[in-house]
Design a protein around this motif. Structure first.
Motif, PDB file in Angstrom:
ATOM      1  N   GLN A   1      31.895 -32.987 -14.768  1.00  0.00           N
ATOM      2  CA  GLN A   1      32.940 -33.916 -14.348  1.00  0.00           C
ATOM      3  C   GLN A   1      34.247 -33.186 -14.070  1.00  0.00           C
ATOM      4  OE1 GLN A   1      32.704 -36.554 -17.726  1.00  0.00           O
ATOM      5  NE2 GLN A   1      31.229 -37.927 -16.722  1.00  0.00           N
ATOM      6  N   TRP A   2      34.533 -32.150 -14.837  1.00  0.00           N
ATOM      7  CA  TRP A   2      35.737 -31.354 -14.589  1.00  0.00           C
ATOM      8  C   TRP A   2      35.643 -30.637 -13.240  1.00  0.00           C
ATOM      9  CZ3 TRP A   2      35.897 -25.750 -14.994  1.00  0.00           C
ATOM     10  CH2 TRP A   2      37.166 -25.239 -14.741  1.00  0.00           C
ATOM     11  N   LEU A   3      34.491 -30.027 -12.953  1.00  0.00           N
ATOM     12  CA  LEU A   3      34.299 -29.331 -11.676  1.00  0.00           C
ATOM     13  C   LEU A   3      34.380 -30.306 -10.504  1.00  0.00           C
ATOM     14  CD1 LEU A   3      31.434 -26.883 -12.680  1.00  0.00           C
ATOM     15  CD2 LEU A   3      33.740 -26.233 -11.983  1.00  0.00           C
ATOM     16  N   GLU A   4      33.869 -31.515 -10.697  1.00  0.00           N
ATOM     17  CA  GLU A   4      33.921 -32.525  -9.652  1.00  0.00           C
ATOM     18  C   GLU A   4      35.359 -32.888  -9.287  1.00  0.00           C
ATOM     19  OE1 GLU A   4      31.058 -35.068  -8.249  1.00  0.00           O
ATOM     20  OE2 GLU A   4      30.745 -32.914  -8.041  1.00  0.00           O
ATOM     21  N   SER A   5      36.263 -32.765 -10.245  1.00  0.00           N
ATOM     22  CA  SER A   5      37.655 -33.158 -10.015  1.00  0.00           C
ATOM     23  C   SER A   5      38.460 -32.107  -9.266  1.00  0.00           C
ATOM     24  CB  SER A   5      38.340 -33.456 -11.353  1.00  0.00           C
ATOM     25  OG  SER A   5      38.513 -32.267 -12.099  1.00  0.00           O
ATOM     26  N   ILE A   6      37.903 -30.916  -9.123  1.00  0.00           N
ATOM     27  CA  ILE A   6      38.616 -29.821  -8.461  1.00  0.00           C
ATOM     28  C   ILE A   6      38.432 -29.928  -6.958  1.00  0.00           C
ATOM     29  CG2 ILE A   6      38.807 -27.321  -8.206  1.00  0.00           C
ATOM     30  CD1 ILE A   6      37.748 -27.068 -11.066  1.00  0.00           C
ATOM     31  N   GLU A   7      39.498 -29.943  -6.234  1.00  0.00           N
ATOM     32  CA  GLU A   7      39.432 -30.022  -4.770  1.00  0.00           C
ATOM     33  C   GLU A   7      39.373 -28.617  -4.176  1.00  0.00           C
ATOM     34  OE1 GLU A   7      42.580 -32.341  -3.158  1.00  0.00           O
ATOM     35  OE2 GLU A   7      42.075 -34.136  -4.305  1.00  0.00           O
ATOM     36  N   ILE A   8      38.523 -28.448  -3.152  1.00  0.00           N
ATOM     37  CA  ILE A   8      38.444 -27.146  -2.473  1.00  0.00           C
ATOM     38  C   ILE A   8      38.665 -27.338  -0.982  1.00  0.00           C
ATOM     39  CG2 ILE A   8      36.939 -26.136  -4.202  1.00  0.00           C
ATOM     40  CD1 ILE A   8      34.605 -26.564  -2.309  1.00  0.00           C
TER      41      ILE A   8
ATOM     42  N   THR B   1      29.184 -41.211  -1.062  1.00  0.00           N
ATOM     43  CA  THR B   1      30.539 -41.457  -0.574  1.00  0.00           C
ATOM     44  C   THR B   1      31.409 -40.214  -0.701  1.00  0.00           C
ATOM     45  OG1 THR B   1      31.441 -42.209  -2.705  1.00  0.00           O
ATOM     46  CG2 THR B   1      30.348 -43.850  -1.319  1.00  0.00           C
ATOM     47  N   LYS B   2      30.902 -39.177  -1.383  1.00  0.00           N
ATOM     48  CA  LYS B   2      31.678 -37.956  -1.615  1.00  0.00           C
ATOM     49  C   LYS B   2      30.880 -36.716  -1.212  1.00  0.00           C
ATOM     50  CE  LYS B   2      34.182 -39.960  -5.541  1.00  0.00           C
ATOM     51  NZ  LYS B   2      34.476 -39.836  -6.992  1.00  0.00           N
ATOM     52  N   LEU B   3      30.214 -36.814  -0.074  1.00  0.00           N
ATOM     53  CA  LEU B   3      29.411 -35.689   0.386  1.00  0.00           C
ATOM     54  C   LEU B   3      30.325 -34.561   0.857  1.00  0.00           C
ATOM     55  CD1 LEU B   3      26.385 -35.028   0.812  1.00  0.00           C
ATOM     56  CD2 LEU B   3      26.674 -35.702   3.196  1.00  0.00           C
ATOM     57  N   GLY B   4      30.054 -33.345   0.423  1.00  0.00           N
ATOM     58  CA  GLY B   4      30.865 -32.208   0.850  1.00  0.00           C
ATOM     59  C   GLY B   4      30.750 -31.057  -0.119  1.00  0.00           C
ATOM     60  N   MET B   5      31.496 -29.997   0.143  1.00  0.00           N
ATOM     61  CA  MET B   5      31.479 -28.824  -0.716  1.00  0.00           C
ATOM     62  C   MET B   5      32.215 -29.117  -2.019  1.00  0.00           C
ATOM     63  SD  MET B   5      29.798 -26.629   1.070  1.00  0.00           S
ATOM     64  CE  MET B   5      30.107 -25.070   0.237  1.00  0.00           C
ATOM     65  N   ARG B   6      31.750 -28.483  -3.096  1.00  0.00           N
ATOM     66  CA  ARG B   6      32.426 -28.611  -4.382  1.00  0.00           C
ATOM     67  C   ARG B   6      32.257 -27.302  -5.153  1.00  0.00           C
ATOM     68  NH1 ARG B   6      27.613 -31.446  -4.662  1.00  0.00           N
ATOM     69  NH2 ARG B   6      26.232 -30.922  -6.395  1.00  0.00           N
ATOM     70  N   GLN B   7      32.993 -27.189  -6.229  1.00  0.00           N
ATOM     71  CA  GLN B   7      32.924 -25.971  -7.025  1.00  0.00           C
ATOM     72  C   GLN B   7      31.652 -25.947  -7.869  1.00  0.00           C
ATOM     73  OE1 GLN B   7      34.732 -23.432  -6.762  1.00  0.00           O
ATOM     74  NE2 GLN B   7      36.759 -24.015  -6.022  1.00  0.00           N
ATOM     75  N   GLY B   8      31.133 -24.749  -8.088  1.00  0.00           N
ATOM     76  CA  GLY B   8      29.963 -24.565  -8.924  1.00  0.00           C
ATOM     77  C   GLY B   8      29.975 -23.176  -9.516  1.00  0.00           C
TER      78      GLY B   8
END
Length: 506
Positions: A499-506, A357-364
């Motif tokens: 979990q912290w990285l998941e919360s960051i919007e890009i 449900t949350k497919l997309g780019m994220r921070q890493g």
């Protein structure tokens, strides 16, 4: 049984994965006697969409034929002893054909041209689609790609009459018979997994072509024989039986001996699907993970995928060693020189908890303690941290499956290309906190496909019989209790940062 008629019988398996297509020759005992592969060459369609990539159908078939010839040459077997050929393939790979069977589109699982078309489908029919197919987001699957052609290339769309998966297409090219194997059809979003029938309702609502003229067949079915032309193209004997196998991950489960919802199978290749076999379709309440059809009748699979496993490790190897030789051996040597926990280094290079449900780019990235004056992080720490991160991601996905089935796995079996990095197998056992089983070959999908082919020609009477014949196919990797205790802390730390990285919007 048919196998008694030939003292030396061989099976040809085509394994069309994400990064390459492989041809393998296996003997009657399921042992691989020859294997060769060719890297896929995807073609970017920049004039169409920046997300669109495809295969050139003619080049792909020519490459496959040449690969078969070279593998047979390398195997040094009498081709008269070939009992059957089968194919397994990457999921979401799809082929559109016209009324004469000519290819109009050959698309890999990495083709993302239908982002907006899939978004429209999910906006309108999300609950209905997931309830029927067990899969979202729709942008990955065949209906959205059909809609893309309807909107952007109507002249092509008007010619489409048939939809096949990549493995179905390979069998069609070999035997000139269009069929669709059930597990593969479910993985392109075309099957109502509850009824195990073509999912026609959505196609009707979207005014797209139906595919119900293509027979749905189960794994282990003889569907054709090698035609004269295919024989000339490949070097395979004419009239060799062609047998259905299935989706590569499902074949991998079969090859590893996964039989029920107490067993977890991990096929750690380019990506990292983690699956279990269930007796009835159970859907994730939050739609985060997938449910699909299995190879055996009246069986399904639940999947929680950790994503880029082998792909991220390959990326790191190229960053460290560029184009040097024996990079994976050197990577493993580096990992062995780093302590548990990698000196506080944590990697976030892609492997993660599945949530479709949350497919997309994220921070890493890679996080480590500073200042470096007091904690000099080196290559060894980076490599081991990436392997530990893959193990952490697998652990969280196993828990996600257990939460749905309500059962703690009694057996975890590991296969795929990553098992060749032996230290990683040990890291995973230590992170899980229990012994795991590791396949004796990374090519578990090919072993599963061989089992399907053997059943098709009567070597075995059932999947259970074929499974029993291959009992000694894994080895046990024990976990170290002290290391497992240490990894509890490191896993919790990795999870906190994840979990912290998941919360960051890009």
């Amino acid at each position: 049984m048919y196998g008694n008629l030939l003292s030396n019988m061989y099976f040809i398996v085509l394994d069309a994965g994400t990064s390459c297509i492989r041809c393998l020759v296996l003997n009657q005992m399921g042992e691989i006697v020859a294997s060769k592969s060719t890297t896929w060459h995807y073609e970017a369609e920049n004039n169409t969409s920046k997300f669109a990539i495809s295969f050139n159908s003619e080049k792909t078939w020519d490459t496959t034929c040449e690969l078969i010839k070279n593998t047979l040459k390398n195997a040094r077997i009498n081709i008269k002893d070939i009992g059957a050929i089968t194919a397994t393939s990457q999921r979401q790979g799809v082929v559109f054909l016209d009324t004469n069977g000519r290819e109009l589109y050959l698309g890999p699982n990495l083709d993302l041209r239908a982002i907006f078309e899939g978004g429209y489908i999910d906006d309108q029919y999300l609950d209905e689609v997931f309830s029927a197919t067990g899969h979202i987001p729709s942008l990955l699957f065949a209906p959205a790609k059909l809609r893309w052609f309807k909107l952007h290339k109507p002249e092509v769309f008007g010619k489409i009459t048939s939809i096949l998966t990549l493995a179905d297409w390979l069998l069609y090219k070999l035997g000139n018979n269009m069929i669709s194997e059930v597990s593969l059809a479910s993985e392109i979003g075309m099957i109502d997994i509850n009824k195990v029938q073509w999912y026609t309702v959505l196609l009707e609502k979207l005014d797209l072509i139906q595919n119900d003229h293509i027979p749905l067949v189960k794994s282990g079915t003889v569907v054709a024989k090698i035609t004269k032309k295919a024989s000339e193209d490949t070097g395979l004997p004419q009239h060799t039986p062609i047998v259905t196998a299935g989706a590569d991950t499902q074949c991998g489960l079969l090859g590893m001996g996964i039989q029920n919802d107490n067993h977890i199978g991990v096929v750690a290749g380019w990506s990292t699907p983690i699956q279990t076999v269930i007796n009835k379709p159970i859907l994730s309440k939050d739609k985060s993970i997938w449910t699909g059809c299995y190879l055996m009748p009246n069986k399904w699979v639940i999947e929680s995928n950790a994503g880029d496993g082998g792909n991220s490790y390959h990326w790191l190897s190229e960053i460290i060693f560029e184009n040097e030789n024996d990079i994976y051996d050197r990577m493993e040597m580096l990992a062995n020189n780093s302590p548990i926990g990698s000196q506080g280094t944590l990697a976030f290079l892609g492997p993660s908890r599945m949530d479709m449900t949350k497919l997309g780019m994220r921070q890493g990235g890679i996080i480590f303690p500073v200042p470096l004056t007091f904690n000099k992080i080196n290559q060894s720490n980076l490599v081991r941290a990436s392997l530990e991160a893959m193990a952490y991601a697998i652990k969280i996905n196993i828990q996600q499956i257990a939460d749905i089935t309500g059962k703690t796995p009694s057996k975890i079996v590991l296969g795929g290309g990553m098992i060749q990095t032996q230290i990683w197998n040990k890291i995973l056992a230590d992170v899980i906190g229990n012994p795991i089983e590791v396949s004796n070959t990374p090519y578990v999908s090919a072993v599963g496909a061989y089992m399907c082919a053997s059943i098709g020609i009567g070597e075995f009477n059932s999947f259970e019989e074929a499974d029993f014949n291959l009992q000694d196919r894994t080895k046990i990797i024990e976990n170290d209790s002290t290391a497992s205790l240490e990894y509890i802390q490191y896993y919790e730390q990795w999870l906190q940062y994840y979990q912290w990285l998941e919360s960051i919007e890009i």
